[in-house]
Write a protein that holds these residues in place. Structure first.
Motif, short mmCIF file in Angstrom:
data_model
loop_
_atom_site.label_atom_id
_atom_site.label_comp_id
_atom_site.label_asym_id
_atom_site.label_seq_id
_atom_site.Cartn_x
_atom_site.Cartn_y
_atom_site.Cartn_z
N ILE A 1 -18.00 36.30 28.44
CA ILE A 1 -18.85 35.15 28.76
C ILE A 1 -20.32 35.58 28.81
N ARG A 2 -20.57 36.73 29.40
CA ARG A 2 -21.95 37.23 29.48
C ARG A 2 -22.54 37.42 28.08
N LYS A 3 -21.74 37.99 27.17
CA LYS A 3 -22.22 38.20 25.80
C LYS A 3 -22.46 36.87 25.10
N LEU A 4 -21.55 35.90 25.30
CA LEU A 4 -21.71 34.59 24.67
C LEU A 4 -23.00 33.91 25.14
N ILE A 5 -23.25 33.95 26.44
CA ILE A 5 -24.47 33.32 26.97
C ILE A 5 -25.71 34.04 26.47
N LYS A 6 -25.64 35.37 26.44
CA LYS A 6 -26.79 36.18 26.02
C LYS A 6 -27.14 35.91 24.57
N ARG A 7 -26.11 35.75 23.72
CA ARG A 7 -26.36 35.56 22.28
C ARG A 7 -26.28 34.10 21.86
N GLY A 8 -26.06 33.21 22.79
CA GLY A 8 -26.05 31.79 22.46
C GLY A 8 -24.75 31.28 21.88
N GLY A 9 -23.68 32.09 21.94
CA GLY A 9 -22.42 31.68 21.33
C GLY A 9 -21.74 30.53 22.02
N ALA A 10 -22.04 30.33 23.32
CA ALA A 10 -21.39 29.25 24.06
C ALA A 10 -21.92 27.88 23.66
N LYS A 11 -23.05 27.85 22.97
CA LYS A 11 -23.67 26.57 22.63
C LYS A 11 -23.07 25.95 21.38
N ASN A 12 -22.44 26.74 20.55
CA ASN A 12 -22.02 26.23 19.26
C ASN A 12 -20.66 26.80 18.87
N GLY A 13 -19.65 25.95 18.89
CA GLY A 13 -18.33 26.36 18.41
C GLY A 13 -17.53 27.22 19.36
N PHE A 14 -17.84 27.21 20.64
CA PHE A 14 -17.13 28.05 21.60
C PHE A 14 -15.62 27.79 21.57
N GLY A 15 -15.25 26.52 21.48
CA GLY A 15 -13.83 26.16 21.52
C GLY A 15 -13.04 26.67 20.33
N GLU A 16 -13.71 26.93 19.20
CA GLU A 16 -13.01 27.39 18.01
C GLU A 16 -12.34 28.74 18.26
N ARG A 17 -12.86 29.52 19.19
CA ARG A 17 -12.24 30.80 19.53
C ARG A 17 -10.86 30.60 20.16
N PHE A 18 -10.60 29.41 20.65
CA PHE A 18 -9.32 29.09 21.27
C PHE A 18 -8.52 28.08 20.44
N GLY A 19 -8.91 27.91 19.17
CA GLY A 19 -8.23 26.97 18.29
C GLY A 19 -8.54 25.53 18.60
N ILE A 20 -9.65 25.28 19.31
CA ILE A 20 -10.05 23.91 19.67
C ILE A 20 -11.28 23.55 18.85
N PHE A 21 -11.17 22.51 18.03
CA PHE A 21 -12.23 22.13 17.11
C PHE A 21 -12.76 20.74 17.44
N SER A 22 -14.03 20.54 17.16
CA SER A 22 -14.64 19.23 17.35
C SER A 22 -14.01 18.23 16.39
N THR A 23 -14.18 16.95 16.71
CA THR A 23 -13.64 15.90 15.84
C THR A 23 -14.22 16.02 14.43
N GLU A 24 -15.53 16.29 14.34
CA GLU A 24 -16.18 16.41 13.03
C GLU A 24 -15.61 17.60 12.25
N LYS A 25 -15.42 18.72 12.93
CA LYS A 25 -14.90 19.91 12.23
C LYS A 25 -13.44 19.69 11.80
N ARG A 26 -12.65 19.02 12.63
CA ARG A 26 -11.26 18.73 12.25
C ARG A 26 -11.21 17.84 11.01
N GLN A 27 -12.08 16.83 10.97
CA GLN A 27 -12.11 15.95 9.81
C GLN A 27 -12.55 16.72 8.56
N GLU A 28 -13.52 17.60 8.73
CA GLU A 28 -14.01 18.39 7.61
C GLU A 28 -12.91 19.31 7.06
N LEU A 29 -12.15 19.93 7.96
CA LEU A 29 -11.07 20.83 7.53
C LEU A 29 -9.92 20.08 6.90
#
Length: 368
Positions: A22-50
């Motif tokens: 979590i510390r690394k994600l916050i430090k590098r900004g990873g929590a702001k964009n696509g965090f859920g994809e690391r757990f197989g959870i995708f946004s509605t837009e990304k699911r439609q795109e895939l």
């Protein structure tokens, strides 16, 4: 049995590692964009795109260097088969940022899920790849095993294996040999890499020597892309540009001390300083201030003192405090230093990138 043991230990290890993650994600900004994809959870837009893709080729690259090579690889493949769909995944936030910036048109970029069977299976069922292509040696047990169970061919490309890695894989051959044997094709960079892989997998392994894809990189920028940034930082007069790229802790102090000494002999000398991880910008600014060097940052950031000279005056150093801009500054340089080879750092980053532009290259002794 091996995979059951692995999946039993994985959640325990992840919970212990979670505070650092979590510390690394916050430090590098990873929590702001696509965090859920690391757990197989995708946004509605990304699911439609895939879902709109037609059985894409899933290419997995780890970080910045692999992502850049993967983008060139996909571009060449699309030239021969323009109708083929591609998904490009990365592990690190810096790799993801580069992939988002450099990927060919029509490629979907996402984070590779953490290697727990629930997350991986969810991602594989959504992407539905016709082929999984893994760059270098990212031997994730669940990703490879579940892909094979779903009858998805898996291949390793641009593979490399050091003597140290080969000893580690050989020591735990009981776990890694079955994993390597699940690969349909293993493309490695050199005869030495092929020999080391066969030491782990066996002489009958489908190993092919294909050289390194990093030599095949096609630059998507030139000096003109950063000329306005250089003019803003240094003014429009004559200048001699030294780009120090992918630097690590300790190297910036050495580079800046050397720069101050050289500038007395070469008054037109200017320095473009590009730390490997842009989140270290505040740390580098402290060194600049300690050495009393005029600087300007490439990107304004309210959390940083992004320049210490008036906008109308030229600075001596341009600090690149963002990801994905390095190639343009290599193209614009008169001389290049490549980092992670000085001040106790070892390994050395990719000298092929500045060599593409025919630049004279300097590096330290630890180009392992």
């Amino acid at each position: 049995m091996r995979l059951i043991f692995y999946n039993f230990l994985f959640p325990i290890a992840f919970v212990l590692y979670l505070p650092f993650f979590i510390r690394k994600l916050i430090k590098r900004g990873g929590a702001k964009n696509g965090f859920g994809e690391r757990f197989g959870i995708f946004s509605t837009e990304k699911r439609q795109e895939l879902r709109a893709l037609n059985r894409p080729v899933w290419i997995h690259a780890v970080s910045v260097g692999e992502a850049v090579a993967a983008c060139s690889f996909i571009q060449r493949w699309k030239e021969t088969d323009p109708e083929l769909d591609f998904v490009l995944s990365t592990t690190t936030t810096t790799g993801h940022a580069v992939a988002e910036k450099k990927h060919p048109e029509g490629v979907t970029v996402l984070y590779c899920p953490l290697d727990f069977f629930v997350f991986v299976l969810r991602s594989l069922m959504l992407v539905r790849p016709r082929l999984l292509v893994i760059f270098e040696v990212e031997m994730w047990p669940n990703l490879i095993t579940l892909a094979k169970l779903l009858k998805i061919p898996v291949t390793l490309v641009n593979g490399r294996m050091s003597d140290r890695s080969a000893r580690g894989y050989s020591r735990h051959r009981w776990f890694f040999k079955p994993l390597f044997n699940r690969l349909d094709c293993i493309c490695v960079q050199s005869e030495d890499d092929a020999e080391r892989v066969k030491r782990v997998v066996g002489l009958q392994a489908p190993v092919y020597v294909c050289n390194t894809m990093k030599f095949d990189q096609v630059p998507d920028c030139d000096a003109a892309n950063v000329s306005a940034d250089l003019d803003r930082a240094f003014g429009t007069g004559d200048r001699l540009v030294w780009t120090a790229g992918s630097t690590h802790p300790g190297e910036e102090h050495l580079v800046l001390t050397t720069f101050k000494a050289l500038q007395k002999r070469f008054p037109a000398l200017k320095l473009v300083l590009v730390p490997r991880h842009h989140e270290r910008s505040a740390e580098v600014i402290d060194v600049l201030r300690e050495l009393n060097i005029n600087y300007r940052c490439l990107v304004d950031n309210p959390e940083l003192e992004t320049n210490n000279v008036p906008e109308t005056e030229p600075a001596d150093v341009l600090l690149v405090n963002t990801t994905g801009a390095l190639m343009g500054f290599y193209a614009a340089a008169d001389v290049v230093l490549v980092g992670k080879s000085l001040a106790g750092n070892a390994g050395g980053h990719n000298i092929i990138e500045p060599a593409i532009f025919g630049k004279p290259i300097v590096h330290g002794a630890r180009m392992d």
